[in-house]
Motif scaffolding. Structure first.
Motif, PDB file in Angstrom:
ATOM      1  N   CYS A  62       0.735  -1.131  -0.205  1.00 38.31           N
ATOM      2  CA  CYS A  62       0.057  -0.037   0.068  1.00 38.31           C
ATOM      3  C   CYS A  62       1.042   1.406  -0.034  1.00 38.31           C
ATOM      4  O   CYS A  62       2.015   0.995   0.371  1.00 38.31           O
ATOM      5  CB  CYS A  62      -1.082  -0.018   1.318  1.00 38.31           C
ATOM      6  SG  CYS A  62      -2.128  -1.441   1.269  1.00 38.31           S
ATOM      7  N   ASN A 106      -0.411   3.323   8.640  1.00 38.94           N
ATOM      8  CA  ASN A 106      -1.046   2.029   9.172  1.00 38.94           C
ATOM      9  C   ASN A 106      -1.714   2.155  10.544  1.00 38.94           C
ATOM     10  O   ASN A 106      -1.098   2.964  11.463  1.00 38.94           O
ATOM     11  CB  ASN A 106      -0.139   0.577   9.369  1.00 38.94           C
ATOM     12  CG  ASN A 106       0.349   0.302   7.827  1.00 38.94           C
ATOM     13  OD1 ASN A 106      -0.304  -0.072   7.170  1.00 38.94           O
ATOM     14  ND2 ASN A 106       1.555   0.560   7.776  1.00 38.94           N
ATOM     15  N   ARG A 153      -4.750  -0.018   6.134  1.00 39.87           N
ATOM     16  CA  ARG A 153      -3.445  -0.367   5.583  1.00 39.87           C
ATOM     17  C   ARG A 153      -2.924   0.377   4.507  1.00 39.87           C
ATOM     18  O   ARG A 153      -3.495   0.942   3.902  1.00 39.87           O
ATOM     19  CB  ARG A 153      -3.514  -1.779   4.702  1.00 39.87           C
ATOM     20  CG  ARG A 153      -3.910  -2.810   5.683  1.00 39.87           C
ATOM     21  CD  ARG A 153      -2.907  -3.217   6.634  1.00 39.87           C
ATOM     22  NE  ARG A 153      -3.458  -4.507   7.289  1.00 39.87           N
ATOM     23  CZ  ARG A 153      -3.882  -4.418   8.464  1.00 39.87           C
ATOM     24  NH1 ARG A 153      -4.145  -3.115   9.210  1.00 39.87           N
ATOM     25  NH2 ARG A 153      -4.338  -5.442   9.137  1.00 39.87           N
ATOM     26  N   GLY A 206       2.342  -0.780   4.797  1.00 42.54           N
ATOM     27  CA  GLY A 206       1.531  -2.074   4.894  1.00 42.54           C
ATOM     28  C   GLY A 206       1.125  -2.754   3.891  1.00 42.54           C
ATOM     29  O   GLY A 206       1.793  -2.143   2.740  1.00 42.54           O
ATOM     30  N   LEU A 237       3.754  -2.708  11.276  1.00 41.97           N
ATOM     31  CA  LEU A 237       2.385  -2.380  10.897  1.00 41.97           C
ATOM     32  C   LEU A 237       1.855  -0.772  10.917  1.00 41.97           C
ATOM     33  O   LEU A 237       1.501  -0.172  10.172  1.00 41.97           O
ATOM     34  CB  LEU A 237       1.213  -3.185  11.908  1.00 41.97           C
ATOM     35  CG  LEU A 237      -0.309  -2.581  11.599  1.00 41.97           C
ATOM     36  CD1 LEU A 237      -0.788  -3.069  10.214  1.00 41.97           C
ATOM     37  CD2 LEU A 237      -1.325  -3.076  12.609  1.00 41.97           C
TER      38      LEU A 237
END
Length: 293
Positions: A88, A152, A164, A168, A286
């Motif tokens: 992403c 994220n 996301r 991510g 994350l």
């Protein structure tokens, strides 16, 4: 059902190549939804914070590419891959994933929560690519504008809604995991990812850092609250509470400083130190955007 057979791996590569042709950077995933390639720096002391600069595969989302030859090369050294991840935040699409989880245990309705946010902040949820997850949830694909970084997050918008963004990845449709297959929702396969509504984009951007560290919401005070939250976990809650607390700490910029205290708190509830450190490292990956040169 064995999901690491040759046919599954071949289909995973085919789906990944199709996504790469549409400008989506991809990399191989295992049946656990984690990167299928082991880090070339595994076991190095101290840990090497390489994001692919060494030129070797095995850096997770940082391996993602749209080059068909490079995609084939990644899958060639990942024979146990059963799916693929889509990075992403990367051009040209700058993909933003809205992950709507299903939580029947606690009664959280993430779809209703997103609709409530849309009503409250006056935006419309656009028709866009939608991927159905094996657990009954769904991923909405949106695109972001140039120059805007969406981080994220887990549960910051509302319970059950994860985001996301930069750094991510989303599990691509057609991927097979230990819990089932990811599928495009009916009627969305022909769609392109829709632009993220500006009001929603505002909600997705990181909150401003506090300017008064001695205030009631200072990092030190917030950190104490997160540690107490983890320490109060019962069996069955320990990993979830630790991961949630670590995400909050990293989102507010003091994750590394709090990592040892969170580890100690998790160990006091019965987790091993190795399990605690792994959960905290997952939270860091994350919530930390990918750095660009």
């Amino acid at each position: 059902m064995a999901i690491t057979d040759r046919q599954t791996a071949t289909l995973a590569l085919a789906h990944a190549l199709s996504a790469a042709e549409r400008g989506l950077p991809v990399f191989p995933l295992s049946a656990t939804k984690l990167p299928a390639l082991r880090s070339p720096h595994h076991g190095d002391v101290p840990p090497v914070r390489c994001r692919g600069e060494c030129g070797l595969p095995g850096h997770g989302v940082h391996d993602a590419t749209t080059d068909p030859s490079a995609v084939r090369a990644l899958f060639a050294v990942a024979p146990r891959a059963t799916g693929y991840g889509i990075a992403c935040g990367r051009p040209p699409h700058r993909l933003i994933g809205i992950d709507l989880d299903i939580d029947t245990t606690h009664g959280n309705d993430s779809v209703a929560a997103l609709r409530h946010l849309a009503l409250e902040h006056l935006f419309t949820i656009p028709a866009t690519v939608t991927v159905l997850t094996p657990s009954g949830g769904r991923h909405l694909w949106l695109t972001g504008p140039p120059g805007v970084t969406v981080p994220n997050s887990a549960g910051r918008l509302a319970p059950g809604i994860d985001v996301r963004g930069a750094g991510g990845y989303l599990v691509g449709p057609g991927s097979v995991t230990a819990h089932g297959r990811y599928l495009l929702a009916t009627g969305t396969a022909h769609l392109a990812p829709a632009p993220c509504p500006s009001a929603l984009l505002h909600l997705l951007r990181p909150p401003p850092r506090p300017h008064h560290p001695t205030s009631r919401n200072s990092p030190a005070r917030q950190g104490q609250g997160l540690v107490r939250f983890v320490r109060a976990a019962h069996e069955g809650q320990r990993n979830t509470r630790l991961f949630w607390a670590a995400c909050r700490a990293y989102e507010h910029g003091f994750g590394d400083a709090l990592a040892d205290a969170l580890t100690d708190a998790a160990v006091s509830t019965g987790l091993s130190a190795q399990e605690a450190r792994a959960a905290i490292a997952s939270a860091a990956r994350l919530t930390t955007p990918r750095r660009t040169a």
